[in-house]
Design an enzyme around this catalytic site. Structure first.
Site, PDB file in Angstrom:
ATOM      1  N   GLU A  12      52.586  40.438  44.301  1.00  0.00           N
ATOM      2  CA  GLU A  12      53.525  39.625  43.725  1.00  0.00           C
ATOM      3  C   GLU A  12      54.919  40.304  43.651  1.00  0.00           C
ATOM      4  O   GLU A  12      55.935  39.531  43.239  1.00  0.00           O
ATOM      5  CB  GLU A  12      53.201  38.727  42.341  1.00  0.00           C
ATOM      6  CG  GLU A  12      51.951  37.812  42.825  1.00  0.00           C
ATOM      7  CD  GLU A  12      51.306  37.307  41.395  1.00  0.00           C
ATOM      8  OE1 GLU A  12      51.207  36.046  41.461  1.00  0.00           O
ATOM      9  OE2 GLU A  12      51.358  37.969  40.449  1.00  0.00           O
ATOM     10  N   ASP A 198      48.018  27.417  45.843  1.00  0.00           N
ATOM     11  CA  ASP A 198      46.956  26.423  45.983  1.00  0.00           C
ATOM     12  C   ASP A 198      47.255  25.137  45.357  1.00  0.00           C
ATOM     13  O   ASP A 198      47.971  25.113  44.385  1.00  0.00           O
ATOM     14  CB  ASP A 198      45.514  26.727  45.772  1.00  0.00           C
ATOM     15  CG  ASP A 198      45.873  27.306  44.207  1.00  0.00           C
ATOM     16  OD1 ASP A 198      45.146  26.769  43.216  1.00  0.00           O
ATOM     17  OD2 ASP A 198      46.240  28.434  43.834  1.00  0.00           O
TER      18      ASP A 198
END
Length: 231
Positions: A12, A198
């Site tokens: 990230e 997701d």
């Protein structure tokens, strides 16, 4: 002006780290701090580790030792808003714990004793994120409540619990409320800008692990645009 940027995982923060110049690295208490510049803006990039405790430790050190003027939380999140798809961006208006429960003492679900029920994102930083979004052709985003807990939400039961108690939630993840609470106590403005890796109730041919690099790319691009607008 100094900007603190926080991501939990190496994936990230990697794109942002690669863009830094004059970078110096410090490891402390399980966290990694990269201080330098991105596009001429002074930044401290924190890789905190996963979960609320790691995020709180890292954010406390960041705010106490580096004293940024603002904090941007970047990375991935699970989508709860029905309009969200993989790769879309979420911008926090407020952040809450979804796994805290002291309602027996009169507090709201998600509210910790002595703390507000919700940690409000800074209005100027939210608007900055919106302006950055306008420069990203075709990038869809939703603005709203982001909820945090020390669990990867993947069961129907947990999803139903979160929807019941936090009906306006747009996304969930594992660090933002700890970052927000720490910023609240230090009186430092924050905003969460994450990309969806997701989506609840939607089947995807890609797993979280497969999509994480793409989510990191989308959220990092938002941060780059925000930093450009700050110059």
């Amino acid at each position: 002006m100094k900007v603190g940027i926080i991501g939990a995982m190496q994936q990230e923060v990697a794109i942002l780290k690669e863009a830094m110049t004059n970078a110096q690295t410090v490891n402390k208490a399980g966290c990694t701090f990269y201080s330098g510049q991105i596009n001429g803006v002074e930044v401290v990039l924190l890789q905190s580790g996963i979960g609320k405790v790691a995020a709180a430790i890292g954010t406390t050190i960041l705010l106490d030792e580096y004293q940024p003027d603002m904090v941007l939380n970047t990375g991935s999140a699970g989508g709860f808003d029905s309009s969200l798809n993989l790769g879309d961006v979420v911008i926090s208006t407020e952040v809450r714990h979804h796994d805290a429960d002291v309602t027996a003492f009169g507090y709201e679900m998600g509210q910790m004793a002595g703390q507000p029920a919700a940690f409000l994102a800074d209005e100027k930083l939210m608007n900055l994120a919106e302006k950055a979004l306008e420069q990203m052709d075709g990038q869809h985003a939703v603005r709203g409540l982001i909820c945090t807990g020390d669990a990867f939400v993947c069961t129907a039961e947990r999803q139903a619990f979160i929807r019941q108690h936090f009906p306006s939630v747009i996304a969930v993840e594992m660090e933002a409320s700890a970052i927000a609470q720490t910023c609240h106590q230090f009186k430092v403005p924050f905003v969460v800008v994450r990309a969806i890796s997701d989506v609840a109730d939607k089947e995807s041919p890609m797993s979280f692990e497969e999509f994480l690099p793409l989510a990191a790319k989308s959220s990092s691009e938002m941060v780059f645009k925000m930093l450009e607008l700050l110059k």
